[in-house]
Design a protein around this motif. Structure first.
Motif, short mmCIF file in Angstrom:
data_model
loop_
_atom_site.label_atom_id
_atom_site.label_comp_id
_atom_site.label_asym_id
_atom_site.label_seq_id
_atom_site.Cartn_x
_atom_site.Cartn_y
_atom_site.Cartn_z
N TRP A 1 -16.59 11.79 32.74
CA TRP A 1 -16.00 10.65 32.03
C TRP A 1 -16.99 9.49 32.01
CZ3 TRP A 1 -11.20 10.83 29.66
CH2 TRP A 1 -10.43 11.98 29.92
N GLY A 2 -17.05 8.83 30.87
CA GLY A 2 -17.86 7.63 30.76
C GLY A 2 -17.03 6.40 31.08
N GLN A 3 -17.70 5.26 31.08
CA GLN A 3 -16.97 4.02 31.26
C GLN A 3 -16.20 3.73 29.98
OE1 GLN A 3 -19.80 3.94 29.86
NE2 GLN A 3 -19.92 2.16 28.53
N GLY A 4 -15.15 3.03 30.04
CA GLY A 4 -14.37 2.74 28.85
C GLY A 4 -14.97 1.64 28.01
N THR A 5 -14.59 1.64 26.74
CA THR A 5 -14.98 0.56 25.85
C THR A 5 -13.73 0.04 25.17
OG1 THR A 5 -16.49 -0.08 24.05
CG2 THR A 5 -15.52 2.12 23.90
N GLN A 6 -13.57 -1.27 25.15
CA GLN A 6 -12.34 -1.88 24.65
C GLN A 6 -12.33 -1.95 23.13
OE1 GLN A 6 -9.56 -3.23 26.49
NE2 GLN A 6 -8.66 -3.29 24.43
N VAL A 7 -11.22 -1.53 22.55
CA VAL A 7 -10.98 -1.69 21.12
C VAL A 7 -9.71 -2.52 20.97
CG1 VAL A 7 -10.34 -0.53 18.98
CG2 VAL A 7 -12.12 0.44 20.44
N THR A 8 -9.82 -3.63 20.26
CA THR A 8 -8.68 -4.51 20.06
C THR A 8 -8.47 -4.71 18.57
OG1 THR A 8 -9.14 -5.67 22.13
CG2 THR A 8 -7.68 -6.76 20.55
N VAL A 9 -7.25 -4.42 18.11
CA VAL A 9 -6.91 -4.56 16.70
C VAL A 9 -5.80 -5.59 16.58
CG1 VAL A 9 -6.22 -3.39 14.59
CG2 VAL A 9 -7.49 -2.13 16.35
N SER A 10 -6.06 -6.64 15.85
CA SER A 10 -5.08 -7.71 15.69
C SER A 10 -4.36 -7.58 14.35
CB SER A 10 -5.76 -9.07 15.81
OG SER A 10 -6.78 -9.18 14.83
N SER A 11 -3.13 -8.01 14.34
CA SER A 11 -2.33 -7.90 13.11
C SER A 11 -2.51 -9.10 12.20
CB SER A 11 -0.85 -7.75 13.47
OG SER A 11 -0.43 -8.84 14.24
#
Length: 123
Positions: free
Chosen positions: A113-123
């Protein structure tokens, strides 16, 4: 084997992002690569996966038709093109290397497993 993910960020609904994951070390020990995601308070969810040749791909129901995973044959990098993003796609995305014989959609088949990467989607 080490996995390095990149490409996360913030985007408005309907937008696009591209994630990449590169493997280093004994990458030939993996028999597939994929992406999982985890939103706050929710279980880890399968997103997409690809076999070593890049010829077979698998997608979670919630991303079918919007996300595309790609990999050059025997390459140690995968990309995840995410289009028409929705607020419910907001999560930490994890790159994973499949080392077991189980189905591609199950996290237990992935031993790296790799480190996570944040994905943020705003409305």
């Amino acid at each position: 084997v080490q996995l390095q993910a990149s490409g996360g960020g913030s985007v408005q609904a309907g937008g696009s992002l591209r994630l990449s994951c590169s493997a280093s070390g004994r990458s030939f020990d993996m028999n597939g690569m994929g992406w999982f995601r985890q939103a706050p308070g929710k279980a880890r969810e399968f997103v997409a996966a690809v076999n070593p040749s890049g010829g077979l791909t698998y997608y979670g129901d919630s991303v079918k038709g919007r996300f595309t995973i790609s990999r050059l044959p025997r390459a140690s990098r995968i990309d995840l093109q995410m289009n028409d993003l929705k607020p419910e796609d907001t999560a930490i995305y994890y790159c994973a290397g499949k080392t077991g014989t189980g189905d591609y959609i199950y996290a237990r088949a992935y031993g790296v497993w790799g480190q996570g990467t944040q994905v943020t989607v705003s409305s």
